[in-house]
Design a protein around this motif. Sequence first.
Motif, PDB file in Angstrom:
ATOM      1  N   LYS A  93      20.522  -2.807  -1.136  1.00  0.00           N
ATOM      2  CA  LYS A  93      20.222  -2.700  -2.412  1.00  0.00           C
ATOM      3  C   LYS A  93      20.273  -4.071  -3.011  1.00  0.00           C
ATOM      4  O   LYS A  93      21.219  -5.088  -2.860  1.00  0.00           O
ATOM      5  N   ASN A  94      18.979  -4.402  -3.726  1.00  0.00           N
ATOM      6  CA  ASN A  94      19.133  -5.816  -4.308  1.00  0.00           C
ATOM      7  C   ASN A  94      18.934  -6.962  -3.399  1.00  0.00           C
ATOM      8  O   ASN A  94      19.269  -8.171  -3.972  1.00  0.00           O
ATOM      9  N   GLN A  95      18.508  -6.677  -2.333  1.00  0.00           N
ATOM     10  CA  GLN A  95      18.699  -7.777  -1.407  1.00  0.00           C
ATOM     11  C   GLN A  95      17.088  -8.442  -1.864  1.00  0.00           C
ATOM     12  O   GLN A  95      15.957  -8.025  -1.820  1.00  0.00           O
ATOM     13  N   LYS A  96      17.051  -9.697  -1.540  1.00  0.00           N
ATOM     14  CA  LYS A  96      15.979 -10.696  -1.814  1.00  0.00           C
ATOM     15  C   LYS A  96      15.056 -10.885  -0.675  1.00  0.00           C
ATOM     16  O   LYS A  96      15.476 -11.116   0.310  1.00  0.00           O
ATOM     17  N   VAL A  97      13.658 -10.530  -0.977  1.00  0.00           N
ATOM     18  CA  VAL A  97      12.606 -10.621   0.203  1.00  0.00           C
ATOM     19  C   VAL A  97      11.488 -11.677  -0.106  1.00  0.00           C
ATOM     20  O   VAL A  97      11.122 -11.637  -1.485  1.00  0.00           O
TER      21      VAL A  97
ATOM     22  N   ASP B 297       1.044   2.490  -1.001  1.00  0.00           N
ATOM     23  CA  ASP B 297       0.797   0.870  -0.782  1.00  0.00           C
ATOM     24  C   ASP B 297       2.166   0.284  -0.185  1.00  0.00           C
ATOM     25  O   ASP B 297       3.098   0.768  -0.839  1.00  0.00           O
ATOM     26  N   TYR B 298       1.879  -0.649   0.508  1.00  0.00           N
ATOM     27  CA  TYR B 298       3.019  -1.414   1.266  1.00  0.00           C
ATOM     28  C   TYR B 298       3.058  -3.019   1.025  1.00  0.00           C
ATOM     29  O   TYR B 298       2.000  -3.375   0.831  1.00  0.00           O
ATOM     30  N   TYR B 299       4.200  -3.200   1.006  1.00  0.00           N
ATOM     31  CA  TYR B 299       4.512  -4.866   1.063  1.00  0.00           C
ATOM     32  C   TYR B 299       4.849  -5.277   2.418  1.00  0.00           C
ATOM     33  O   TYR B 299       5.431  -4.503   3.062  1.00  0.00           O
ATOM     34  N   LEU B 300       4.002  -6.272   2.888  1.00  0.00           N
ATOM     35  CA  LEU B 300       4.552  -6.931   3.998  1.00  0.00           C
ATOM     36  C   LEU B 300       5.644  -8.175   3.458  1.00  0.00           C
ATOM     37  O   LEU B 300       5.398  -8.951   2.631  1.00  0.00           O
ATOM     38  N   ILE B 301       6.749  -7.771   3.892  1.00  0.00           N
ATOM     39  CA  ILE B 301       7.790  -8.709   3.465  1.00  0.00           C
ATOM     40  C   ILE B 301       8.499  -9.685   4.712  1.00  0.00           C
ATOM     41  O   ILE B 301       8.315  -9.220   5.858  1.00  0.00           O
TER      42      ILE B 301
ATOM     43  N   PHE C  18       9.562   0.451  -3.542  1.00  0.00           N
ATOM     44  CA  PHE C  18      10.928   0.201  -3.555  1.00  0.00           C
ATOM     45  C   PHE C  18      11.322  -1.515  -3.541  1.00  0.00           C
ATOM     46  O   PHE C  18      12.464  -1.719  -3.310  1.00  0.00           O
ATOM     47  N   ILE C  19      10.542  -1.972  -3.976  1.00  0.00           N
ATOM     48  CA  ILE C  19      10.382  -3.653  -4.180  1.00  0.00           C
ATOM     49  C   ILE C  19      10.333  -3.821  -5.694  1.00  0.00           C
ATOM     50  O   ILE C  19       9.270  -3.345  -6.349  1.00  0.00           O
ATOM     51  N   ASN C  20      11.526  -4.335  -6.294  1.00  0.00           N
ATOM     52  CA  ASN C  20      11.453  -4.735  -7.652  1.00  0.00           C
ATOM     53  C   ASN C  20      11.133  -6.131  -7.884  1.00  0.00           C
ATOM     54  O   ASN C  20      11.313  -6.992  -6.957  1.00  0.00           O
ATOM     55  N   SER C  21      10.445  -6.802  -9.065  1.00  0.00           N
ATOM     56  CA  SER C  21      10.326  -7.970  -9.221  1.00  0.00           C
ATOM     57  C   SER C  21      11.429  -8.768  -9.707  1.00  0.00           C
ATOM     58  O   SER C  21      11.309 -10.053 -10.322  1.00  0.00           O
ATOM     59  N   PHE C  22      12.513  -7.981 -10.025  1.00  0.00           N
ATOM     60  CA  PHE C  22      13.930  -8.666 -10.716  1.00  0.00           C
ATOM     61  C   PHE C  22      15.002  -8.312  -9.995  1.00  0.00           C
ATOM     62  O   PHE C  22      14.950  -7.253  -9.038  1.00  0.00           O
ATOM     63  N   ASP C  23      16.030  -9.077 -10.089  1.00  0.00           N
ATOM     64  CA  ASP C  23      17.457  -8.728  -9.265  1.00  0.00           C
ATOM     65  C   ASP C  23      18.098  -7.811 -10.125  1.00  0.00           C
ATOM     66  O   ASP C  23      18.438  -8.241 -11.447  1.00  0.00           O
ATOM     67  N   GLY C  24      18.624  -6.547  -9.808  1.00  0.00           N
ATOM     68  CA  GLY C  24      19.272  -5.694 -10.585  1.00  0.00           C
ATOM     69  C   GLY C  24      20.643  -5.712 -10.510  1.00  0.00           C
ATOM     70  O   GLY C  24      21.523  -4.977 -11.044  1.00  0.00           O
ATOM     71  N   SER C  25      21.329  -6.909  -9.778  1.00  0.00           N
ATOM     72  CA  SER C  25      22.536  -6.978  -9.610  1.00  0.00           C
ATOM     73  C   SER C  25      23.304  -7.423 -10.933  1.00  0.00           C
ATOM     74  O   SER C  25      22.965  -8.054 -11.915  1.00  0.00           O
ATOM     75  N   LEU C  26      24.638  -6.847 -11.226  1.00  0.00           N
ATOM     76  CA  LEU C  26      25.393  -7.214 -12.350  1.00  0.00           C
ATOM     77  C   LEU C  26      25.784  -8.740 -12.431  1.00  0.00           C
ATOM     78  O   LEU C  26      26.028  -9.258 -11.043  1.00  0.00           O
ATOM     79  N   PRO C  27      25.919  -9.408 -13.382  1.00  0.00           N
ATOM     80  CA  PRO C  27      26.359 -11.037 -13.281  1.00  0.00           C
ATOM     81  C   PRO C  27      27.625 -11.243 -12.873  1.00  0.00           C
ATOM     82  O   PRO C  27      28.632 -10.132 -13.093  1.00  0.00           O
TER      83      PRO C  27
ATOM     84  N   GLU D 181       0.390 -17.889  -2.767  1.00  0.00           N
ATOM     85  CA  GLU D 181       1.616 -18.316  -3.292  1.00  0.00           C
ATOM     86  C   GLU D 181       2.682 -17.554  -3.151  1.00  0.00           C
ATOM     87  O   GLU D 181       2.832 -16.462  -2.752  1.00  0.00           O
ATOM     88  N   GLU D 182       4.120 -18.255  -3.183  1.00  0.00           N
ATOM     89  CA  GLU D 182       5.215 -17.720  -2.928  1.00  0.00           C
ATOM     90  C   GLU D 182       5.579 -16.848  -3.920  1.00  0.00           C
ATOM     91  O   GLU D 182       5.581 -16.879  -5.091  1.00  0.00           O
ATOM     92  N   GLN D 183       5.833 -15.667  -3.486  1.00  0.00           N
ATOM     93  CA  GLN D 183       6.497 -14.525  -4.304  1.00  0.00           C
ATOM     94  C   GLN D 183       7.619 -13.880  -3.652  1.00  0.00           C
ATOM     95  O   GLN D 183       7.696 -13.760  -2.301  1.00  0.00           O
ATOM     96  N   TYR D 184       8.469 -13.292  -4.411  1.00  0.00           N
ATOM     97  CA  TYR D 184       9.761 -12.799  -4.210  1.00  0.00           C
ATOM     98  C   TYR D 184      10.147 -11.540  -4.772  1.00  0.00           C
ATOM     99  O   TYR D 184       9.346 -11.055  -5.930  1.00  0.00           O
ATOM    100  N   GLY D 185      10.877 -10.558  -4.322  1.00  0.00           N
ATOM    101  CA  GLY D 185      11.041  -9.434  -4.567  1.00  0.00           C
ATOM    102  C   GLY D 185      12.599  -8.784  -4.227  1.00  0.00           C
ATOM    103  O   GLY D 185      13.108  -9.450  -3.428  1.00  0.00           O
TER     104      GLY D 185
END
Length: 804
Positions: free
Chosen positions: A697-701, A713-717, A734-743, A668-672
């Motif tokens: 920083k905070n780049q979506k992959v 442990d590694y992600y293939l992105i 180094f991959i988060n499940s949420f976007d840490g950017s300010l609104p 399934e499609e997943q993003y980080g």
Amino acid sequence: MKHYTKKISYCIFGFTASLALGAMAAPYSFTASAEETADTLILPTSYEQYLNLTAPSDVAVNERYTAISDKNCIYLYDAFEGVYRKYAHSQNIDQSKNDVTKLQFSDDGTLYFSDKSTSLYRLNPATATLAGEREDLVCSTFAIAGNDLYFSNVSGGISSISKAELSNLSLSNSTAIVDNLTSDTVLAISNGEIFYTDSGKYLYKYSNAQSSFISNFSNSLTSVAVTNSLFCCTDNSGIFSVYDFIDLYASGGNAEPLFSAEGNFSKLSIFDDFVYAIDGDSVKQYSLSASAFTDYQICAASSSQNRLNGATDVLLHEGKIISADAGNSRISVREKDGTYSIIPTDIQNAAEQKLCATQDTVLVWTNERAYLYDLNDGEFLTSFSFGGNQLTGAVGVYGKYYFVTSNNGYYYASLEKTSAEKTEWTLSAPVVKSGSHPTMLTSDVYGNLYVAKSGNLYKYTEAEFLDPTAADTQLFTMPMNAEKLSVDYDGNVYILTGDTLTKYVAMNGWSTVEFSLAKQAVYSETQPSVTSITFGVEENSTYVLYDGNYVLSTTDLNLPTVNTIVTETSHQDIFSEICAKVEIVQTKQNAVLVEFDFESFEENSAYFPYLSLTRSERLHTALKLGATSEYNILAEYDGELREYRTYLVKKDCCELLSENEFSVSYTEEQYGYASNGVHLYKFPYLHSLMTVDELTKNQKVKLLGEITKLDHDYYLIEYETENGKLLGYVPKNFINSFDGSLPETEKYELDSTPADTDMIWRLAYLTFGFLAICILSDYLILRPRHEEPEQTAHYTDNSNELDD
């Protein structure tokens, strides 16, 4: 181009959701050109120092030549051409009169010598032939100064000293200087002053037509050599001494020597800062400035620390050249840096000594017993006996010694813990095997053991060697009268028989190649014979022990080594801009790891830049970066050193893990989102050379899958760039499940006044942040002391970019 500037970028067109990154290119065969062969003397280190002297009588040295008289022969070493020439004196009908007694060069380079008939001759050192007829002069000894020759005559036990010009050497043109000396005299000249002895024990100086007494000695002097401030002499007890002239004058016979050495010293000669002294069957060099003998000496066999005397075996171990120096009752060790050390032994059966070594120990063994020594400090550790049976083979293998005996006994010795505080070398009980008696034993770099018995050669693993039920794996039939057995890095077997070394090539059966070791490496009247050979896996050098007295290094065998493992297409496969397949392997127990320098691994590297070789008892789980036709190229993180190690392992010593053991593909499609600025890597391998791109920083992959079993442990992105899609590996940390950017800032009007929601959010962040700090402080103050904060992981990137 340096590797640290290299980037790897590659596309993923046609990429599926699996972890396969494409197939590697097939390797091609590469044949290295044969190296030029070269022979080098190791012991001694220079050609002129080896000369098989029997009874040397005198020595003379000038800028170009070294002349040594040995009975009726004069050997002339030409330093300009690096060769020896020989003159055999035979002018007298009575052969006993042809022995040479005195040598000296004149200023023009002519060599003057006298023989036992008291005749004087001139020799051309460039051709080693007489320069004219016998001189019209009779002398028992002589000394040359400038254009004059001073000589002595003995008649009725009384001698005299006379002088003649070199251009007219005749008794009629000579002038008597000193008369009525009791017995013969010895002469030396310095700065126009003549030093001579009377009655052997009394030293005089002749200057300005006058003689003056200097000193007397307890023993008769046999030779003297003089400088402005020093007086050197030998006496009839064989002692060499050096005195200060002031002490000699002042004491009149009780001066203490500045230097003294016991031996069989007889004749002296001075050139530059050195005194050359005949000592028994050798010529030694004494440094006047250092007040000590140097390690330079001309002879065949010697007790000097850097020479051999009837050695019976030679061994190359960890860069050290080790010799069973039986004639000197010691083990001689030449270190990597060219220095020498010795280990004294007390072994009676000197003619049968053999060597083997492992780790920091060396074993010297005879037919009856084996003696173990510490290789670093020379300490005797222990000895092993074998129940009265004849020991026929011994070899060191990665911390253990293995033995075979004439009664089919198979043993090993290892360092065992015998008590809570003590470890000792312990010999196992014998494993008795059926069949014929073993006669030779050796091993290869992988720890396999090779046993010769009943004219055949057999190969065993270490476990099979000690298993009485293990089947014999026969390789080939041995030649008769085999003397030494060795195996190279590729598993080829070498057998020494006399002066011939036969190579058995392990390919499509056992073909053979013969090498003749009958080399005339030193100046010798006879053809030398081979005593032993040795070689290793780190250099293309075979060390040959000749006549038990000198060692030659030769590259004739063109040995396979860990320094010459061909790279084939591996660099292109690892660093190319094509997709690659990620594979993880596990090495087998006792696999040999050939570590190489990944930083120095360049595109034009013909060979892998070798660092070290180890055999590991533990299993290694490592990333496979690539392969050659014979090796897997593996990368593994060293937790203690906090760095990656890259090494080669034979393919048959590796087991490939199935993908489901180390990888998961997301269906399934997943993003980080990148938690920091972090590099993207071609492999799950945090090395700057594997860099594909840099994430902000905070780049979506897009998350395609993950890799386990490695250092992290590694992600293939995957993500979009201006140049298309990129994919690679990033540590999961180094991959988060949420976007840490300010609104983004939103503006609206409140009571007709513009408002900025960004300012409101900033105020809220400050307020809640202050409250959080207060709560955290209360917790830290009140929590129990035994509660420790949870440790966070610390990841290291070899490029120093990912320290968190």
